[in-house]
Design a protein around this motif. Structure first.
Motif, mmCIF file in Angstrom:
data_model
loop_
_atom_site.group_PDB
_atom_site.id
_atom_site.type_symbol
_atom_site.label_atom_id
_atom_site.label_comp_id
_atom_site.label_asym_id
_atom_site.label_seq_id
_atom_site.Cartn_x
_atom_site.Cartn_y
_atom_site.Cartn_z
ATOM 1 N N TYR A 1 -9.093 9.697 2.177
ATOM 2 C CA TYR A 1 -8.553 10.316 0.963
ATOM 3 C C TYR A 1 -7.674 9.282 0.267
ATOM 4 C CZ TYR A 1 -5.704 13.403 -1.968
ATOM 5 O OH TYR A 1 -5.065 13.998 -3.020
ATOM 6 N N LEU B 1 -6.072 17.511 -1.287
ATOM 7 C CA LEU B 1 -6.806 17.207 -0.055
ATOM 8 C C LEU B 1 -7.073 18.555 0.610
ATOM 9 C CD1 LEU B 1 -7.899 15.435 2.232
ATOM 10 C CD2 LEU B 1 -5.551 15.218 3.084
ATOM 11 N N VAL C 1 -5.393 8.121 4.784
ATOM 12 C CA VAL C 1 -4.871 8.353 3.427
ATOM 13 C C VAL C 1 -4.426 7.019 2.848
ATOM 14 C CG1 VAL C 1 -3.103 9.503 2.040
ATOM 15 C CG2 VAL C 1 -4.135 10.682 3.995
#
Length: 198
Positions: A23, A5, A101
């Motif tokens: 992500y 990331l 995330v």
């Protein structure tokens, strides 16, 4: 390990944070903090939900000008995906950015071995396969004959010597007992030869 990331710092202005909004990781991953300007402090934080499956190696990081710092994030995927927030803070709170995330369910690292259906069926043995197998194992008739040929000759040799010895004794002693012994030796030799040549 999942792809990093990437977080760009100080790209457009002081304390600026440039990072994607979402992500996804299938397991442990790293956060790459790349500083394009003056040296600065960066704070990373996982919210409560993301902390259920992920853990930061360290929260506070000092990133020199033009340097890249890699931060490891341990993650243990569950049977279902889990989404939480990673907070990135620069300049002691001057700028803050959030990344959604998602830690995805664990995928097997190796694909299962595929077996051809033909291998599951018993194979028919051909005549040439049987012959090769017999020759390798010495279990065919030819193999037995070769194996016992030496033994047969040895038994025959011993039998002939015994026969000659008994005949010699018979000539000296001249008795019926010697004739019976000679008959037994000849009979034993015939039986042994028949068994070995079967």
């Amino acid at each position: 390990m999942s792809e990093p990331l990437s977080v760009a710092l100080n790209r457009d202005r002081l304390h600026d944070i440039d990072v994607r909004e979402r992500y996804a990781a299938g397991g442990p991953f790293v956060v790459e903090l790349t500083n394009h300007g003056e040296a600065m402090h960066v704070h990373l934080h996982l919210d409560d939900r993301l902390s259920e499956v992920a853990e930061l190696a360290a929260n506070n990081h000092y990133v020199e000008e033009g340097d890249t710092v890699t931060v490891e994030v341990g993650a243990n995927p569950r049977s279902e995906p889990l989404t939480g927030k990673l907070k990135v803070v620069t300049g002691y709170g001057a700028q803050t950015a959030y990344v959604d995330v998602t830690v995805e369910e664990h995928a097997p690292s190796k694909s299962p071995i595929e077996v051809d259906e033909d291998l599951a069926r018993p194979q028919r043995r051909t005549q040439s396969t049987r012959n090769r197998s017999r020759n390798r194992n010495g279990s065919g008739l030819d193999g037995l004959r070769e194996e016992y040929a030496g033994g047969t000759l040895a038994v025959a040799g011993v039998g002939v010597l015994l026969l000659l010895a008994l005949l010699g004794v018979g000539l000296v002693v001249d008795g019926a007992l010697v004739l019976v012994a000679v008959g037994m030796v000849v009979g034993a030799l015939l039986v042994a030869a028949a068994v070995m040549l079967r």
